[in-house]
Structure formats: C-alpha cells, structure tokens
Scaffold this motif. Sequence first.
Motif, PDB file in Angstrom:
ATOM      1  N   ASP A 167      64.774   6.408  72.380  1.00 53.44           N
ATOM      2  CA  ASP A 167      63.842   6.766  71.343  1.00 53.44           C
ATOM      3  C   ASP A 167      63.411   8.182  71.228  1.00 53.44           C
ATOM      4  O   ASP A 167      62.821   8.572  72.548  1.00 53.44           O
ATOM      5  CB  ASP A 167      62.646   5.925  71.210  1.00 53.44           C
ATOM      6  CG  ASP A 167      62.831   4.525  70.725  1.00 53.44           C
ATOM      7  OD1 ASP A 167      63.923   4.465  69.902  1.00 53.44           O
ATOM      8  OD2 ASP A 167      62.327   3.493  71.185  1.00 53.44           O
ATOM      9  N   VAL A 168      63.573   9.114  70.412  1.00 61.38           N
ATOM     10  CA  VAL A 168      63.048  10.552  70.576  1.00 61.38           C
ATOM     11  C   VAL A 168      61.942  10.642  69.553  1.00 61.38           C
ATOM     12  O   VAL A 168      62.374  10.366  68.533  1.00 61.38           O
ATOM     13  CB  VAL A 168      64.256  11.373  70.204  1.00 61.38           C
ATOM     14  CG1 VAL A 168      63.714  12.924  70.385  1.00 61.38           C
ATOM     15  CG2 VAL A 168      65.346  11.353  71.280  1.00 61.38           C
ATOM     16  N   PRO A 169      60.823  11.041  70.098  1.00 57.01           N
ATOM     17  CA  PRO A 169      59.742  11.289  68.895  1.00 57.01           C
ATOM     18  C   PRO A 169      59.934  12.382  68.037  1.00 57.01           C
ATOM     19  O   PRO A 169      60.969  13.200  68.528  1.00 57.01           O
ATOM     20  CB  PRO A 169      58.614  11.755  69.949  1.00 57.01           C
ATOM     21  CG  PRO A 169      59.129  11.362  71.337  1.00 57.01           C
ATOM     22  CD  PRO A 169      60.272  11.224  71.315  1.00 57.01           C
ATOM     23  N   ALA A 170      59.674  12.236  66.711  1.00 55.28           N
ATOM     24  CA  ALA A 170      60.093  13.132  65.777  1.00 55.28           C
ATOM     25  C   ALA A 170      59.512  14.676  66.161  1.00 55.28           C
ATOM     26  O   ALA A 170      60.171  15.494  65.668  1.00 55.28           O
ATOM     27  CB  ALA A 170      59.402  12.753  64.611  1.00 55.28           C
ATOM     28  N   SER A 171      58.517  14.725  66.771  1.00 52.38           N
ATOM     29  CA  SER A 171      57.694  16.044  67.089  1.00 52.38           C
ATOM     30  C   SER A 171      58.701  16.710  67.814  1.00 52.38           C
ATOM     31  O   SER A 171      58.923  17.953  67.877  1.00 52.38           O
ATOM     32  CB  SER A 171      56.481  15.996  67.620  1.00 52.38           C
ATOM     33  OG  SER A 171      56.449  15.026  68.757  1.00 52.38           O
ATOM     34  N   SER A 172      59.331  16.051  68.979  1.00 51.33           N
ATOM     35  CA  SER A 172      60.411  16.608  69.908  1.00 51.33           C
ATOM     36  C   SER A 172      61.650  16.816  69.218  1.00 51.33           C
ATOM     37  O   SER A 172      62.101  18.072  69.714  1.00 51.33           O
ATOM     38  CB  SER A 172      60.681  15.562  71.178  1.00 51.33           C
ATOM     39  OG  SER A 172      59.299  15.457  71.956  1.00 51.33           O
ATOM     40  N   ARG A 174      62.225  18.059  66.405  1.00 51.22           N
ATOM     41  CA  ARG A 174      61.804  19.016  65.583  1.00 51.22           C
ATOM     42  C   ARG A 174      61.725  20.258  66.411  1.00 51.22           C
ATOM     43  O   ARG A 174      62.022  21.342  66.008  1.00 51.22           O
ATOM     44  CB  ARG A 174      60.503  18.939  64.552  1.00 51.22           C
ATOM     45  CG  ARG A 174      60.576  18.208  63.541  1.00 51.22           C
ATOM     46  CD  ARG A 174      59.678  18.287  62.419  1.00 51.22           C
ATOM     47  NE  ARG A 174      58.280  17.848  63.089  1.00 51.22           N
ATOM     48  CZ  ARG A 174      57.418  16.546  63.263  1.00 51.22           C
ATOM     49  NH1 ARG A 174      58.208  15.883  62.715  1.00 51.22           N
ATOM     50  NH2 ARG A 174      56.558  16.646  63.786  1.00 51.22           N
TER      51      ARG A 174
END
Length: 73
Positions: free
Chosen positions: A56-61, A63
Amino acid sequence: MTNLEAHTARTAPAPADPEGDLASLRGDCARMAPLWAAPGRAAALPVPPSRIHGVDVPASSARLLDAMSDYGD
C-alpha cells in the motif's frame, strides 16, 4: 577536561598513515580476497503479478514521487 600532554613540545611529526600505504593495503586485500569469495549469482526469475500483494502506497507519497523530476529533467 584538558589533555595536558597535547600541549607539550612535539618531537617528530607522525607519519601520514601509521598502518601503511595504499600499496600495502591493496596487497593485504589481494591476499584476503580468496578467503572472502562471494557466492555465484543466482539468476533472478520474474515474479508473477499474482504473488505481489499487500503493498500500500499512501496517496501523498505517490503524488510526491509523481511530482519529482527524473534525474534532473
């Protein structure tokens, strides 16, 4: 605390490399290399996409990485 011995007169300058020079280091490494032989390379096999899960990659990362230039564009 002050080291009083550091402030006394010095006799002769210390050698630049008390352990030896680059040539002796290379000789030491050449003698030791057979003892530290690396194992043979194993061929990397492709991993099927069905085995890749749980990342899982956080959306902020995502972006942040997407906004970075590639190698100084």
